[in-house]
Design a protein around this motif. Structure first.
Motif, mmCIF file in Angstrom:
data_model
loop_
_atom_site.group_PDB
_atom_site.id
_atom_site.type_symbol
_atom_site.label_atom_id
_atom_site.label_comp_id
_atom_site.label_asym_id
_atom_site.label_seq_id
_atom_site.Cartn_x
_atom_site.Cartn_y
_atom_site.Cartn_z
ATOM 1 N N ILE A 132 36.882 -49.016 26.300
ATOM 2 C CA ILE A 132 37.970 -48.115 25.937
ATOM 3 C C ILE A 132 37.886 -47.832 24.444
ATOM 4 O O ILE A 132 37.966 -48.757 23.624
ATOM 5 N N ASP A 133 37.686 -46.576 24.098
ATOM 6 C CA ASP A 133 37.689 -46.149 22.700
ATOM 7 C C ASP A 133 39.103 -45.657 22.397
ATOM 8 O O ASP A 133 39.490 -44.560 22.783
ATOM 9 N N ARG A 134 39.880 -46.496 21.708
ATOM 10 C CA ARG A 134 41.290 -46.187 21.502
ATOM 11 C C ARG A 134 41.513 -45.084 20.484
ATOM 12 O O ARG A 134 42.544 -44.431 20.501
ATOM 13 N N LEU A 135 40.563 -44.895 19.586
ATOM 14 C CA LEU A 135 40.731 -43.832 18.590
ATOM 15 C C LEU A 135 40.430 -42.460 19.200
ATOM 16 O O LEU A 135 41.094 -41.475 18.892
ATOM 17 N N GLN A 136 39.416 -42.395 20.071
ATOM 18 C CA GLN A 136 39.064 -41.132 20.727
ATOM 19 C C GLN A 136 39.772 -40.955 22.061
ATOM 20 O O GLN A 136 39.671 -39.908 22.679
ATOM 21 N N ARG A 137 40.477 -42.011 22.518
ATOM 22 C CA ARG A 137 41.168 -42.002 23.808
ATOM 23 C C ARG A 137 40.179 -41.654 24.925
ATOM 24 O O ARG A 137 40.439 -40.820 25.783
ATOM 25 N N ARG A 138 39.038 -42.359 24.899
ATOM 26 C CA ARG A 138 37.992 -42.119 25.876
ATOM 27 C C ARG A 138 37.659 -43.435 26.573
ATOM 28 O O ARG A 138 37.562 -44.486 25.943
ATOM 29 N N VAL A 139 37.453 -43.364 27.887
ATOM 30 C CA VAL A 139 37.115 -44.545 28.685
ATOM 31 C C VAL A 139 35.777 -44.313 29.354
ATOM 32 O O VAL A 139 35.549 -43.268 29.982
ATOM 33 N N THR A 140 34.867 -45.280 29.220
ATOM 34 C CA THR A 140 33.582 -45.204 29.900
ATOM 35 C C THR A 140 33.398 -46.448 30.758
ATOM 36 O O THR A 140 33.879 -47.530 30.426
ATOM 37 N N THR A 145 31.620 -41.553 31.564
ATOM 38 C CA THR A 145 32.966 -41.235 31.092
ATOM 39 C C THR A 145 33.893 -40.983 32.269
ATOM 40 O O THR A 145 33.558 -40.214 33.185
ATOM 41 N N LEU A 146 35.053 -41.647 32.252
ATOM 42 C CA LEU A 146 36.041 -41.456 33.315
ATOM 43 C C LEU A 146 36.995 -40.319 32.944
ATOM 44 O O LEU A 146 37.472 -40.249 31.810
ATOM 45 N N ASP A 147 37.253 -39.455 33.905
ATOM 46 C CA ASP A 147 38.180 -38.339 33.707
ATOM 47 C C ASP A 147 39.581 -38.806 34.103
ATOM 48 O O ASP A 147 39.953 -38.764 35.275
ATOM 49 N N LEU A 148 40.348 -39.264 33.107
ATOM 50 C CA LEU A 148 41.675 -39.814 33.362
ATOM 51 C C LEU A 148 42.755 -38.885 32.838
ATOM 52 O O LEU A 148 42.585 -38.240 31.797
ATOM 53 N N THR A 149 43.871 -38.840 33.540
ATOM 54 C CA THR A 149 45.044 -38.149 33.014
ATOM 55 C C THR A 149 45.639 -39.000 31.892
ATOM 56 O O THR A 149 45.294 -40.184 31.727
#
Length: 221
Positions: A132-140, A145-149
């Motif tokens: 979880i990249d909390r600064l970019q709000r990206r989850v892999t 990469t997961l497409d999350l709401t």
């Protein structure tokens, strides 16, 4: 990430909390300087948003006391005082940044992200194959990469912060949806199901503990 909002204007405080919640942050609120010192000393936060004008201890006094006690949490001062001398006083008291009221919420979010980028260790969380990249709000997950709401991201982030601990539905409703527990609601269950679908073969990472809640596992059961 956890943010302490110290603001005696309840309307402003709840607006900031709502926006930060939508961005994936967990927030606590304080309305007085005394409570802020007590809360920030007892709980580890990633950022403190500190209003200058408070009904008892003002923001400067709170900032000085937190630094005197050894608190190293980044502090962003929120105030209507925009003069250069006022800003210098805030920085000298131990604040890391300064936002003048009225401010655009996008500016505040950018300031928070900038402070976090300067703070070692707050950028990424690694839980097995999940990152979880909390600064970019990206989850892999395994490099994918997961497409999350926004809500799914917030839910997953909260579970990740509580990894390997059982989290009750009532706590998830309170922290992720900012609502009170409704025993007839399936809101949490629906979002958990959607998250599991997106985790695919790693759906085991979100474990149902019957009668208690959910747990994010770092290792297969």
């Amino acid at each position: 990430m956890k943010v302490l909002i110290v603001e005696d204007d309840e309307k402003v405080a709840r607006f900031i909390a709502r926006v930060l919640g939508e961005e994936g942050f967990i927030t606590d609120l304080c309305v007085s300087g005394t409570d802020a010192v007590r809360q920030a000393s007892a709980v580890t936060y990633d950022v403190v948003l500190l209003d200058w004008m408070l009904p008892d201890l003002d923001g400067l006094a709170v900032c000085r006391e937190l630094r005197r006690c050894g608190t190293v949490t980044p502090i962003i001062m929120l105030t209507a005082r925009g003069e250069v001398r006022e800003r210098i006083l805030g920085l000298e008291a131990g604040a890391d940044d300064y936002v003048v009221k009225p401010f655009e919420i996008d500016e505040l979010l950018a300031r928070i992200q900038a402070v976090l980028r300067r703070t070692h260790g707050f950028g990424r969380m690694q839980l097995g194959a999940l990152e979880i990249d909390r600064l970019q709000r990206r989850v892999t997950l395994g490099g994918r990469t997961l497409d999350l709401t926004a809500r799914e991201y917030t839910l997953l982030l909260f579970l990740a912060h509580q990894a390997d601990r059982v989290v009750a539905r009532s706590e998830l409703l309170s922290q992720v949806w900012s609502t009170q527990f409704d025993p007839g609601s399936n809101l949490v269950d629906v979002h958990i199901s959607r998250l599991r679908d997106k985790l695919g073969e790693h759906a085991w990472m979100i474990d149902t503990v019957r009668g208690k809640g959910y747990r994010l596992r770092q290792e297969p059961p």
